[in-house]
Design an enzyme around this catalytic site. Structure first.
Site: not given
Length: 238
Positions: A43, A70, A191
């Site tokens: 990410h 991401e 997450h």
């Protein structure tokens, strides 16, 4: 089968704290794959505070499993994705100020924008996923964007699980997964998933294609070793 994609951002964070190239995120990705993980996730942020754009360019040449990038689809992010052609791009609505992702897309408010961006990625043959909260309306909105998958934001589940409210915490995710499946969407999740809660989440989540785990996995590896932890997740995801 639920695939494990390991987010290696925290390895890059540790490297950046000291400078140089120790630990090396590229070598870590190769090792993680050799331990059995089915994907590598990164990410990159605009300030490159952990994974750098140059890391992504290197990783795309060595990752042999699924490569998932991401981020917020700003122009420089889109250029990075088009240049590296990952297996999957996951769209996350994070601003430059946030420490970590803290909300999913409003797929109704931003539907036309997401539809346009997703069409660009899909025209290049890249699988798309949208980061969303466990909300039925957001799932319905995601379908209208043309995305291939959703990624359910699982912090709310993790908090409820830690408080001993497992059944209450998992319920909205089950409802969203069932609807997504009915609508023909693949289902990812991520997450705050950890060794503590991943077994329950997997056993109670229908149609789960992939989990992306980074912070907890790398933290657990400091105590138990990276190979041990990756293999534990793979066993719990069976």
């Amino acid at each position: 089968m639920t695939r494990l994609s390991v987010n290696i951002n925290k390895i890059a964070t540790l490297r950046n704290a000291r400078g140089g190239n120790v630990p090396n995120p590229i070598e870590a990705a190769k090792n993680i794959e050799s331990f059995g993980a089915e994907g590598i996730t990164v990410h990159p942020r605009p300030d490159e505070r952990h994974i750098r754009y140059a890391d992504v360019d290197q990783l795309s040449k060595v990752v042999k499993t699924e490569f998932n990038i991401e981020g917020n689809p700003m122009d420089n992010f889109k250029d990075l994705v088009f240049r590296n052609q990952p297996t999957q791009v996951t769209l996350v609505p994070d601003s430059t100020e946030v420490l970590t992702s803290n909300a999913g897309w409003d797929t109704l408010k931003h539907q036309s924008y997401l539809k346009e961006v997703i069409a660009e990625f899909k025209s290049k043959g890249i699988r798309t996923s949208i980061f969303v909260d466990p909300d039925i309306q957001m799932i319905e909105g995601a379908k209208a964007t043309g995305t291939d998958r959703i990624e359910l934001y699982t912090e709310e589940f993790a908090v409820g699980y830690a408080k001993g409210k497992q059944q209450q915490a998992i319920k909205p995710y089950q409802e969203c997964a069932n609807l997504a499946h009915e609508l023909g969407l693949g289902i990812n999740a991520g997450h705050d998933l950890s060794l503590d809660n991943i077994r329950f989440f997997k056993q109670n989540m229908p149609y789960l294609d992939e989990v992306s785990i980074g912070h907890a996995l790398i933290s657990e590896a400091l105590y138990q070793g990276l190979e041990t932890v990756v293999k534990k997740y793979l066993e719990l995801l069976k």
